[in-house]
Design an enzyme around this catalytic site. Sequence first.
Site, PDB file in Angstrom:
ATOM      1  CD  GLU A  48      -2.935  -0.864  -0.166  1.00 13.90           C
ATOM      2  OE1 GLU A  48      -2.957   0.242  -0.740  1.00 13.90           O
ATOM      3  OE2 GLU A  48      -3.583  -1.835  -0.586  1.00 13.90           O
ATOM      4  CE1 TYR A 131      -6.621   3.112  -0.584  1.00 12.40           C
ATOM      5  CE2 TYR A 131      -4.227   3.241  -0.342  1.00 12.40           C
ATOM      6  CZ  TYR A 131      -5.362   2.577  -0.792  1.00 12.40           C
ATOM      7  OH  TYR A 131      -5.233   1.380  -1.427  1.00 12.40           O
ATOM      8  CG  ASP A 149      -7.700   4.592  -4.184  1.00  7.11           C
ATOM      9  OD1 ASP A 149      -8.909   4.663  -4.472  1.00  7.11           O
ATOM     10  OD2 ASP A 149      -6.980   3.663  -4.579  1.00  7.11           O
TER      11      ASP A 149
END
Length: 412
Positions: A48, A131, A149
């Site tokens: 991520e 996020y 996102d």
Amino acid sequence: MTTHEQQEQQEQNVKLFFSSHLLEWYHGQKRDLPWRRHRNPYYIWISEIMLQQTRVDTVIPYFNRFIERFPTVESLADAPEEEVLKCWEGLGYYSRARNLQHAAQQVKELYGGQVPDDRDAVFGLKGVGPYTAGAILSIAFNRPEPAVDGNVMRVLSRYFLLEDDIAKGPTRVKMERLAAELIPEGEASHFNQALMELGALVCTPKSPRCLLCPVMEHCAARLAGCETSLPVKTKAKPPRPEERLAALVTGSGEHAGRVLIRQRPQSGLLARMWELPHWPAPPAEGGAAGALLPEAAALDRLRRSLRQAGIFARPEGHWTAAEHTFSHIVWTLQVYTCREEDALALPLAAEARAPYAAAAEPPVELFADGSEHPEDGGAVRWINREDMESYAFPNVFLKLLNRYFDEAEQQQ
DNA sequence: AAATCGGGGCG
DNA sequence: CGCCCAGATTT
């Protein structure tokens, strides 16, 4: 039932339709990605961070190399920072790498090396914002947290025909409330990934593949025929151009066959990365912005900049030009080859270094206020091609150095 | 709220 | 060549 209640019922149906069909679609269409092969919170977390502002195809090789080199939180926490940066070389946004290592140290010391699964702890990790926190909590731990996102905002703004500007802060908060409502019971991990997968594969920015979309029949933007004009997003300011003079300094004597590089400052642009030394080019005479500086003027300016930085070298001639684009700056680098002044020969060849004879020459004011460059005074190294393995370079310098060593090799 | 932080891929 | 992307941090 009142009209109002009927309307609410209809909205609820549209949401349930969206969630169930999207989830179904995902189970058939999801890509086989390295971080999806295990439910390892450390892998999810690394992926991520790497995926921030970066495409999947770009990330895959970096992810594989990274977890091979740093297989656990502790191995990352204990690694030398240069190795982490080297592993990140070419991926961009290098503060991500330094923040990630800092966060690994947090996880090691505060949570015994286990990635935490509660909101406050995850949010407290360096480099983890709204996020990424949502992504880790939902994907790794199946917690019902939204992970919104740009991709998700695009999908939601189209399906629900929301014309809020996704560049504005409050829009993300609104989208998060909506995204949280849509998560089916017990399916946070799959659903959040499905949302992003749809944005990546079907509901793309330019020409969305609506005919392949599992939720097309209730997509408000599609029904209104305005899917390509969503999401609304204010345009970014164009990057400012910067002309710079770069020095490719080849060594003499004990440095023969090597090239001089220096390390950038601890903070700011490309922090702690290595580079060829470079300085702002003075504006060309005659005013025309972007006009090429005459070679003689460039050589003279470079000579003075090198001396001011404590680098004893003589500029010889123009080698090549290179561009490097950031989100807010565009560098145009005019690269000049320079020859190191042999330290031993210096005192013996006063005439030969005529340009340097004017020792009383006042220092050039590289900045308007006369201050020196923050980059000057950083660590310096003389390297050959093999040494490049030990230093992390931004891509533009990686390419320049490789090209130089290629050409130097061919001439032998 | 706006600026700072890379780099590449694509129509 | 403009536009966009699986954003966070600093100011």
